[in-house]
Design an enzyme around this catalytic site. Structure first.
Site: not given
Ligand code: NDP
Length: 451
Positions: A378
């Protein structure tokens, strides 16, 4: 006792200040905890025996230590939600118990009792629902229905009206206090129902702030200065954090609370996802990195899941030994809690000087040879910048699509937390490296070691 309170309050303020920098945050936490210990001992001294104080201290500390030790870093927001809820419930019970003990308290205390019960109740059920949503015990999507805001407004107006009646004649209105409790519990659920997706972190902060306000109200009930100070600090810092997070996501508080993130009311983002996905192997990535002069690493939630922070640092060390300039770009809401990436990178001994904020790195992005996106989605989604129909439109992002090349390390094409498709993956200059981030990075590091 007053002296103990002054010292404890000072420790809270100093601790909070220290929490604002990653370098001093750990010590800040300890300083605040010492302040809390002092406050508890000073409050209970003389009211109960030392053995009771120690029993409570040991049971509470054991429960806190075990849950803090066992919780996964990625489940921290759920745990914070639950703790907020317990804080709210405690304030509700303090207010209720005080009313039972003195059926005709002075007007100010009566008003404080009602506020502690009302805010505590909203915090309790709101936090439990937030916990259930985040831990996927119930669907995390926003739930919107016709007339929702009218119902909430009516409930709030009812709560205020009952509060006035109760404050005027507390001894005659025990039933009204019960109604107040019920309304507050329902209001907590109804106010968190329409919130979901990327807005959840903001609501957790808001509930944290409510738990502080409830504690401050309970402090007025008990005429306890320490609770008033501690509750006000939590209330104020929670609101400030909410505002920082809203700013980071370019959303107003009202929008977060009432619009329903990613709900049917907001159009789904489909535009801009045309193009071909080009995937490469870690070995191919190595050749590009070996030739790069500047690399920016953009960590996200996936880095936390993969626990890849140490191997990220190892890769950065190899790159630097090879003469490449390495920076880490940190988005304020990357991961699942504020400062999540900073904590993980600090654990891997990444120097604070190399961490660059989003606003600083973005203008320099077109000069970067490679941007390595490690489990972020994101926070690097160009739809937030370009697609007005996207639910995340307006959220500032790290512009990795403007680097010469972007490597995206993730396991699949699955969307991120907000559930929104990411056009970055289809860009001409993007290369996907599919797999667990830690394993991918280890494979690249192995290539560096082999040369
Ligand atoms: P996202 O949640 O948008 O994306 C994380 C990505 O990590 C996924 O697309 C997933 O893809 C990938 N992933 C998961 N596990 C693995 C792994 N083992 N190896 C490689 N890739 C992996 O994360 P962002 O950090 O970009 O964004 C944070 C989001 O969370 C925002 O929408 C924010 O608003 C929200 N948020 C933020 C908080 C905060 O305070 N920081 C608290 C709660 C929510 P795949 O499954 O294909 O691997």
């Amino acid at each position: 006792m007053e002296w103990f309170y002054i010292i404890a309050a000072s420790l809270f303020v100093v601790g909070l200040k220290m929490l604002s920098s990653p370098e001093t945050a750990r010590h800040g936490n300890l300083v605040s905890a010492v302040g809390m210990l002092l406050a508890i001992v000073a409050t209970l001294q003389g009211r109960m025996s030392f053995s009771w104080i120690m029993a409570g201290f040991l049971i509470g500390s054991a429960a806190g230590a075990i849950s803090a030790y066992r919780v996964k870093m990625t489940a921290m927001p759920e745990m914070v939600a639950l703790f907020n809820g317990f804080g709210g419930l405690a304030s509700l019970l303090v207010g209720w118990a005080e009313y039972h003990m003195h059926r005709t308290p002075p007007t100010f205390t009566t008003a404080s009792i009602y506020l502690a019960v009302l805010i505590g109740g909203v915090t309790f059920t709101g936090s439990v629902l937030a916990f259930a949503k985040l831990s996927e015990l119930v669907p995390g999507k926003p739930v919107l229905f016709r007339g929702q805001q009218v119902i909430n407004a009516l409930l709030l107006a009812g709560a205020v009206w009952f509060g006035v009646l109760f404050t005027i004649a507390p001894e005659a209105h025990y039933t009204i206090l019960i109604f107040g409790v019920i309304i507050s519990l329902v209001l907590g659920i109804l106010s968190v129902l329409p919130i979901g997706g990327a807005d959840m972190p903001v609501v957790i902060c808001l509930l944290n702030s409510y738990s502080g306000l409830a504690a401050a109200a309970a402090g007025f009930v008990l005429a306890n200065d320490m609770m008033i100070v501690a509750g006000s600090l939590v209330g104020a810092s929670g609101i400030i954090l909410c505002q920082i997070m809203c700013k980071a996501m370019n959303r107003s508080m009202a929008h977060v609370l009432f619009s329903g993130f990613g709900s049917a009311a907001s159009a789904p983002a489909e535009a801009g996802t045309k193009g071909e996905v080009k995937s490469i192997s870690p070995q191919d990535a190595y050749f590009a990195l070996e030739a790069a002069r500047s690399v920016v690493i953009v960590p996200g939630y996936g880095m936390a899941v993969a626990q890849a922070q140490h191997v990220v640092k190892e890769l950065a060390d190899h790159l630097e030994a090879n003469g490449t300039e390495v920076k880490y770009a940190i988005h304020p809401v990357a991961g699942r809690m504020p400062g999540h990436m900073n904590v993980l990178l600090a654990e891997a001994d990444v120097s604070y000087d190399q961490l660059v904020e989003m606003d600083t790195i973005n203008p320099a992005m077109p000069t970067m040879d490679v941007a390595i996106v490690i489990g972020a989605n994101d926070v690097v989604n160009p739809a937030a910048r370009e697609d007005k129909s996207s639910p995340i439109y307006g959220m500032p992002i790290i512009n990795v699509d403007r680097a010469h090349t972007a490597f995206v390390l993730k396991r699949s094409m699955a969307p991120g937390f907000a559930g929104v498709e990411n056009p970055l993956f289809f860009n001409e200059n993007t290369r996907m490296i599919f797999g667990d981030a830690k394993q991918t990075l280890q494979a690249i590091v192995t290539e560096f070691k082999a040369t």
